[in-house]
Design a protein around this motif. Sequence first.
Motif, PDB file in Angstrom:
ATOM      1  N   PHE A  60       1.597 -14.066   4.921  1.00  0.00           N
ATOM      2  CA  PHE A  60       2.615 -13.788   3.901  1.00  0.00           C
ATOM      3  C   PHE A  60       2.725 -12.293   3.631  1.00  0.00           C
ATOM      4  O   PHE A  60       3.827 -11.776   3.482  1.00  0.00           O
ATOM      5  CB  PHE A  60       2.318 -14.548   2.600  1.00  0.00           C
ATOM      6  N   ALA A  61       1.603 -11.581   3.551  1.00  0.00           N
ATOM      7  CA  ALA A  61       1.652 -10.135   3.299  1.00  0.00           C
ATOM      8  C   ALA A  61       2.425  -9.431   4.414  1.00  0.00           C
ATOM      9  O   ALA A  61       3.247  -8.552   4.153  1.00  0.00           O
ATOM     10  CB  ALA A  61       0.242  -9.567   3.164  1.00  0.00           C
ATOM     11  N   GLU A  62       2.190  -9.837   5.647  1.00  0.00           N
ATOM     12  CA  GLU A  62       2.910  -9.237   6.778  1.00  0.00           C
ATOM     13  C   GLU A  62       4.398  -9.584   6.725  1.00  0.00           C
ATOM     14  O   GLU A  62       5.250  -8.735   7.044  1.00  0.00           O
ATOM     15  CB  GLU A  62       2.319  -9.717   8.097  1.00  0.00           C
ATOM     16  N   ALA A  63       4.721 -10.796   6.332  1.00  0.00           N
ATOM     17  CA  ALA A  63       6.124 -11.193   6.211  1.00  0.00           C
ATOM     18  C   ALA A  63       6.826 -10.371   5.139  1.00  0.00           C
ATOM     19  O   ALA A  63       7.970  -9.939   5.316  1.00  0.00           O
ATOM     20  CB  ALA A  63       6.226 -12.681   5.898  1.00  0.00           C
ATOM     21  N   HIS A  64       6.146 -10.135   4.019  1.00  0.00           N
ATOM     22  CA  HIS A  64       6.726  -9.306   2.957  1.00  0.00           C
ATOM     23  C   HIS A  64       6.959  -7.878   3.447  1.00  0.00           C
ATOM     24  O   HIS A  64       7.995  -7.282   3.159  1.00  0.00           O
ATOM     25  CB  HIS A  64       5.820  -9.300   1.730  1.00  0.00           C
ATOM     26  N   GLU A  65       6.006  -7.334   4.190  1.00  0.00           N
ATOM     27  CA  GLU A  65       6.162  -5.977   4.732  1.00  0.00           C
ATOM     28  C   GLU A  65       7.321  -5.912   5.717  1.00  0.00           C
ATOM     29  O   GLU A  65       8.093  -4.953   5.707  1.00  0.00           O
ATOM     30  CB  GLU A  65       4.867  -5.496   5.394  1.00  0.00           C
ATOM     31  N   LEU A  66       7.455  -6.916   6.565  1.00  0.00           N
ATOM     32  CA  LEU A  66       8.580  -6.963   7.508  1.00  0.00           C
ATOM     33  C   LEU A  66       9.896  -6.979   6.747  1.00  0.00           C
ATOM     34  O   LEU A  66      10.819  -6.234   7.076  1.00  0.00           O
ATOM     35  CB  LEU A  66       8.471  -8.198   8.415  1.00  0.00           C
ATOM     36  N   ALA A  67       9.978  -7.800   5.723  1.00  0.00           N
ATOM     37  CA  ALA A  67      11.204  -7.881   4.922  1.00  0.00           C
ATOM     38  C   ALA A  67      11.519  -6.535   4.285  1.00  0.00           C
ATOM     39  O   ALA A  67      12.667  -6.083   4.305  1.00  0.00           O
ATOM     40  CB  ALA A  67      11.070  -8.966   3.861  1.00  0.00           C
ATOM     41  N   LYS A  68      10.510  -5.878   3.727  1.00  0.00           N
ATOM     42  CA  LYS A  68      10.725  -4.556   3.118  1.00  0.00           C
ATOM     43  C   LYS A  68      11.172  -3.542   4.162  1.00  0.00           C
ATOM     44  O   LYS A  68      12.082  -2.751   3.914  1.00  0.00           O
ATOM     45  CB  LYS A  68       9.450  -4.059   2.422  1.00  0.00           C
ATOM     46  N   ASP A  69      10.548  -3.568   5.334  1.00  0.00           N
ATOM     47  CA  ASP A  69      10.919  -2.645   6.413  1.00  0.00           C
ATOM     48  C   ASP A  69      12.369  -2.836   6.849  1.00  0.00           C
ATOM     49  O   ASP A  69      13.018  -1.886   7.283  1.00  0.00           O
ATOM     50  CB  ASP A  69       9.999  -2.819   7.625  1.00  0.00           C
ATOM     51  N   LEU A  70      12.873  -4.044   6.722  1.00  0.00           N
ATOM     52  CA  LEU A  70      14.258  -4.334   7.106  1.00  0.00           C
ATOM     53  C   LEU A  70      15.245  -4.045   5.976  1.00  0.00           C
ATOM     54  O   LEU A  70      16.449  -4.196   6.151  1.00  0.00           O
ATOM     55  CB  LEU A  70      14.387  -5.792   7.550  1.00  0.00           C
ATOM     56  N   GLY A  71      14.725  -3.635   4.810  1.00  0.00           N
ATOM     57  CA  GLY A  71      15.609  -3.253   3.715  1.00  0.00           C
ATOM     58  C   GLY A  71      15.786  -4.286   2.623  1.00  0.00           C
ATOM     59  O   GLY A  71      16.564  -4.072   1.690  1.00  0.00           O
ATOM     60  N   PHE A  72      15.085  -5.396   2.720  1.00  0.00           N
ATOM     61  CA  PHE A  72      15.163  -6.387   1.652  1.00  0.00           C
ATOM     62  C   PHE A  72      14.369  -5.901   0.456  1.00  0.00           C
ATOM     63  O   PHE A  72      13.334  -5.261   0.604  1.00  0.00           O
ATOM     64  CB  PHE A  72      14.637  -7.752   2.127  1.00  0.00           C
ATOM     65  N   LYS A  73      14.861  -6.193  -0.733  1.00  0.00           N
ATOM     66  CA  LYS A  73      14.218  -5.711  -1.963  1.00  0.00           C
ATOM     67  C   LYS A  73      13.478  -6.820  -2.711  1.00  0.00           C
ATOM     68  O   LYS A  73      12.552  -6.550  -3.459  1.00  0.00           O
ATOM     69  CB  LYS A  73      15.269  -5.118  -2.911  1.00  0.00           C
ATOM     70  N   TYR A  74      13.918  -8.067  -2.528  1.00  0.00           N
ATOM     71  CA  TYR A  74      13.387  -9.171  -3.325  1.00  0.00           C
ATOM     72  C   TYR A  74      13.123 -10.402  -2.476  1.00  0.00           C
ATOM     73  O   TYR A  74      13.716 -10.589  -1.426  1.00  0.00           O
ATOM     74  CB  TYR A  74      14.396  -9.567  -4.417  1.00  0.00           C
ATOM     75  N   GLN A  75      12.239 -11.231  -2.968  1.00  0.00           N
ATOM     76  CA  GLN A  75      12.099 -12.584  -2.446  1.00  0.00           C
ATOM     77  C   GLN A  75      12.570 -13.519  -3.549  1.00  0.00           C
ATOM     78  O   GLN A  75      12.560 -13.168  -4.719  1.00  0.00           O
ATOM     79  CB  GLN A  75      10.661 -12.890  -2.056  1.00  0.00           C
ATOM     80  N   CYS A  76      12.978 -14.676  -3.170  1.00  0.00           N
ATOM     81  CA  CYS A  76      13.536 -15.629  -4.124  1.00  0.00           C
ATOM     82  C   CYS A  76      12.684 -16.885  -4.172  1.00  0.00           C
ATOM     83  O   CYS A  76      12.256 -17.394  -3.140  1.00  0.00           O
ATOM     84  CB  CYS A  76      14.960 -15.976  -3.704  1.00  0.00           C
TER      85      CYS A  76
END
Length: 69
Positions: free
Chosen positions: A41-57
């Motif tokens: 999950f931590a890696e998935a969050h970092e990937l999302a941030k690297d792609l420009g996502f700001k939030y999870q829902c």
Amino acid sequence: KYETGIWLPRKEILKLYKELGGEILTFGSDSHDPSHFMDHFAEAHELAKDLGFKYQCTFRKRKPEFHKL
């Protein structure tokens, strides 16, 4: 990324989703064993941030709640 070496959806799909205006991301665990729950999950969050996502829902009583990544 359950011992396959690939993220689902793939990075390219997430990037295209973002480019097309996608903003809502949810994260789930497809673990088949409780010991694997929330693996990567931590890696998935970092990937999302690297792609420009700001939030999870997440959803509570069918209402979206956004949490900063």
